[in-house]
Write an enzyme that holds these catalytic residues in place. Structure first.
Site, PDB file in Angstrom:
ATOM      1  N   LYS A 175       0.847  -1.201   0.000  1.00  0.00           N
ATOM      2  CA  LYS A 175       0.000   0.000   0.000  1.00  0.00           C
ATOM      3  C   LYS A 175       0.880   1.247   0.000  1.00  0.00           C
ATOM      4  CE  LYS A 175      -4.011  -1.631   2.644  1.00  0.00           C
ATOM      5  NZ  LYS A 175      -4.999  -1.463   1.572  1.00  0.00           N
ATOM      6  N   GLU A 232      -6.366  -9.429   0.462  1.00  0.00           N
ATOM      7  CA  GLU A 232      -6.092 -10.591   1.314  1.00  0.00           C
ATOM      8  C   GLU A 232      -7.281 -10.980   2.188  1.00  0.00           C
ATOM      9  OE1 GLU A 232      -5.377  -7.524   2.133  1.00  0.00           O
ATOM     10  OE2 GLU A 232      -6.470  -7.563   4.026  1.00  0.00           O
ATOM     11  N   ARG A 262     -10.443 -11.255   1.573  1.00  0.00           N
ATOM     12  CA  ARG A 262     -11.353 -12.243   0.967  1.00  0.00           C
ATOM     13  C   ARG A 262     -10.744 -13.639   0.985  1.00  0.00           C
ATOM     14  NH1 ARG A 262     -11.432  -8.797  -4.479  1.00  0.00           N
ATOM     15  NH2 ARG A 262     -11.102  -7.202  -2.898  1.00  0.00           N
TER      16      ARG A 262
HETATM   17  N1  BES Z   1      -8.155  -3.375   4.210  1.00  0.00           N
HETATM   18  C1  BES Z   1      -8.387  -3.092   2.871  1.00  0.00           C
HETATM   19  C2  BES Z   1      -9.703  -2.398   2.597  1.00  0.00           C
HETATM   20  C3  BES Z   1      -9.869  -1.016   3.167  1.00  0.00           C
HETATM   21  C4  BES Z   1      -9.254   0.056   2.565  1.00  0.00           C
HETATM   22  C5  BES Z   1     -10.658  -0.818   4.276  1.00  0.00           C
HETATM   23  C6  BES Z   1      -9.423   1.330   3.097  1.00  0.00           C
HETATM   24  C7  BES Z   1     -10.823   0.446   4.792  1.00  0.00           C
HETATM   25  C8  BES Z   1     -10.206   1.530   4.202  1.00  0.00           C
HETATM   26  C9  BES Z   1      -8.332  -4.342   1.997  1.00  0.00           C
HETATM   27  O1  BES Z   1      -7.592  -5.405   2.467  1.00  0.00           O
HETATM   28  C10 BES Z   1      -7.734  -3.911   0.704  1.00  0.00           C
HETATM   29  O2  BES Z   1      -6.608  -3.535   0.726  1.00  0.00           O
HETATM   30  N2  BES Z   1      -8.508  -3.957  -0.360  1.00  0.00           N
HETATM   31  C11 BES Z   1      -8.082  -3.508  -1.630  1.00  0.00           C
HETATM   32  C12 BES Z   1      -8.567  -4.471  -2.665  1.00  0.00           C
HETATM   33  C13 BES Z   1      -8.017  -4.224  -4.048  1.00  0.00           C
HETATM   34  C14 BES Z   1      -6.553  -4.570  -4.076  1.00  0.00           C
HETATM   35  C15 BES Z   1      -8.772  -5.063  -5.031  1.00  0.00           C
HETATM   36  C16 BES Z   1      -8.688  -2.117  -1.872  1.00  0.00           C
HETATM   37  O3  BES Z   1      -9.851  -1.926  -1.510  1.00  0.00           O
HETATM   38  O4  BES Z   1      -7.982  -1.259  -2.372  1.00  0.00           O
HETATM   39 ZN    ZN Z   2      -5.512  -5.370   1.839  1.00  0.00          ZN
END
Ligand code: BES
Ligand code: ZN
Length: 496
Positions: free
Chosen positions: A271, A343, A345
């Protein structure tokens, strides 16, 4: 905070503030209690129309034995329900905290169109939820340490009615437990620590049994997706199982599952730092599930519920699982990992397969901070709801309206499932584009639930607020605990 009761105004002891409730009416606000001795001191703001009794309006006057008297507006009477009561009283508690009040006398409104149970529960929840704080790290005198209420006396309440307040306190304790778990450092709230907290629930009631799968057992169970996500972490994963057997006469059995990513760096699909600094909150679903189990066990609800929390960090390192590789989980489906940041899911998929294959429940509800896309769609006030079952969705929406853990239903739009097709495996873990990311995540989960009634709640927005507000004085809100507790309370009254 201690809550006491006084049958009438004469029996009250001195306190820092007194609260008098009003509703908004055409000509002038109407007090919802005997006003006797206060008529002189409340005149000014009412005659000048400075105080009209509008929802959450606060005017302070001086002169009663408490010295400071708050005229509190409850708004129009037809809008008042348990949820609005808790919102309105949360504003007063926030006001009192700011003024560094320690004690308060609250005249409980009479003649409202809601039951005394809802009224007292709403006030109690507001008191205990808004009086919460997280300042264990605020050592320095420069940091302003928040002030908290020490006691509140409810006027117009019989001692025996304090049981209703007690119920509000149990629920708020569950929410506050969840908030603590989320607010704490990720390095402290490890999978092992979550397991320890879960284990401690066995002390609440004989109806609770906790089983923890350690890494070896997780390997034996072939939870290959949870293990994949865990690869980059120096902390072992844990698979937490909490059984609550509250209704021996019923076969009905629910499973609730919470995402327990104790820190989400994104893994090798790292990230950006701006997206990472809130990711200790990525176990909010798991924490909500633990808070819910704590609450339903303490309330001694007549339901059978098993909670599952797959827990691991999603870390970056030379051992991390790799984008492009294929992993197989307990459900025996192969998944091409296109993005290691998707991750949640994966670990939920193993938990869903475990629930479907081993527990054979009547329904499954999972709750997870699953996608940033859901935050974009619904913001921080509302969680996304997906379900393959109308009744389950309807009951959850009803619980959401009643508790203020807001849900909005989004579609499991079948056509988008194509996006999860992989050239080399049964599925891939992300869709083709950022569009509809909350939906493609939910569709991925649906692949693992088979025919079981199921709902998925994406709390990415409301689990950790960018700015505290309303009933939530800290970033972590504890969303989900009140929702699921209400859902199970109702299920125990009229089983599906
Ligand atoms: N933990 C995140 C989702 C999230 C992001 C929750 C911001 C609250 C605030 C999750 O694990 C994630 O990183 N999801 C990605 C999925 C993408 C790579 C398809 C996302 O939402 O960017
Ligand atoms: Zn994530």
């Amino acid at each position: 905070m201690k809550i006491t009761a006084a049958q009438n105004q004469n029996q009250r002891k001195i306190a820092d503030y007194l609260i008098i409730p009003f509703i908004e009416e055409k000509k002038k606000p109407k007090p919802l209690c005997a006003i006797g001795k206060f008529s002189n001191i409340i005149k000014g703001p009412i005659q000048s129309k400075d105080f009209e009794g509008k929802e959450s309006q606060i005017s302070v006057v001086y002169g009663a034995k408490e010295k400071r008297v708050i005229l509190l507006g409850l708004g129009k009477p037809d809008k008042i329900d348990e949820f609005h009561i808790s919102l309105i009283y949360s504003e007063v508690v926030a006001f009192l905290k700011k003024r560094k009040a320690k004690t308060v006398n609250i005249i409980v409104p009479e003649k409202l169109n809601i039951s005394k149970e809802d009224l007292l529960k709403g006030i109690a929840e507001a008191l205990f939820l808004t009086n919460y704080g997280f300042d264990k790290f605020k050592h320095s005198t420069k940091n302003e340490v928040a002030s908290y209420l020490k006691s509140a006396c409810l006027i117009g309440v019989e001692k025996k009615e304090l049981a209703l307040v007690h119920k509000g306190k149990i629920i708020a304790d569950g929410v506050n437990l969840t908030r603590d778990l989320v607010n704490n450092n990720a390095d402290d709230e490890t999978p092992q620590n979550l397991a320890k907290i879960a284990k401690s629930f066995e002390k609440i009631s004989k109806k609770v049994k906790v089983i923890i799968f350690d890494k070896k057992k997780i390997e034996q169970e072939k939870m290959g997706l949870l293990l994949a996500v865990n690869k980059g972490s120096d902390k072992d994963p844990a698979f937490i199982i909490v059984h609550y057997h509250g209704d021996l006469d019923s076969e009905d059995h629910s499973v609730i599952i919470g995402k327990g990513i104790t820190y989400d760096s994104g893994g090798l699909s790292l990230k950006p730092s701006t997206g990472m600094d809130t990711m200790k909150s990525d176990m909010s679903g798991g924490a909500a599930i633990l808070g819910t189990m704590y609450t339903i066990a303490n309330l001694n609800l007549k339901v059978n519920v098993t909670a599952l929390v797959p827990a691991t960090e999603n870390s970056i390192g030379s051992k991390s699982y790799k984008p492009g590789d294929v992993y197989v989980g307990l459900g025996n489906k192969s998944v091409e990992v296109k993005n290691t940041d998707a991750e949640g899911r994966l670990i939920l998929a193993d938990a869903l397969s475990y629930a479907v294959e081993k527990l054979k429940p009547n329904r499954i509800i999972d709750i997870a901070s699953l996608t940033g896309a859901c935050v974009v769609a619904l913001g921080e006030d509302v969680a996304g709801l997906f379900s393959n079952n109308e009744k389950l969705a309807k009951d959850l929406i009803a619980a959401s309206n009643k508790t203020g853990d807001h849900l909005w239903r989004l579609p499991l739009y079948k056509d988008y499932k194509k996006q999860l097709k992989s050239d080399i495996a049964d599925l891939k873990n992300i869709g083709n584009a950022r569009e509809a990311g909350a939906i493609t995540a939910a569709l991925f989960l649906e692949e693992f639930v088979e025919k079981v009634d199921w709902a998925h709640i994406d709390i990415g927005g409301p689990c950790f607020l960018s700015k505290p507000k309303g009933l939530h004085p800290t970033h972590a809100t504890g969303v989900g605990v009140r929702l699921l507790t209400y859902f199970f309370e109702n299920l125990s009254i009229k089983p599906a």
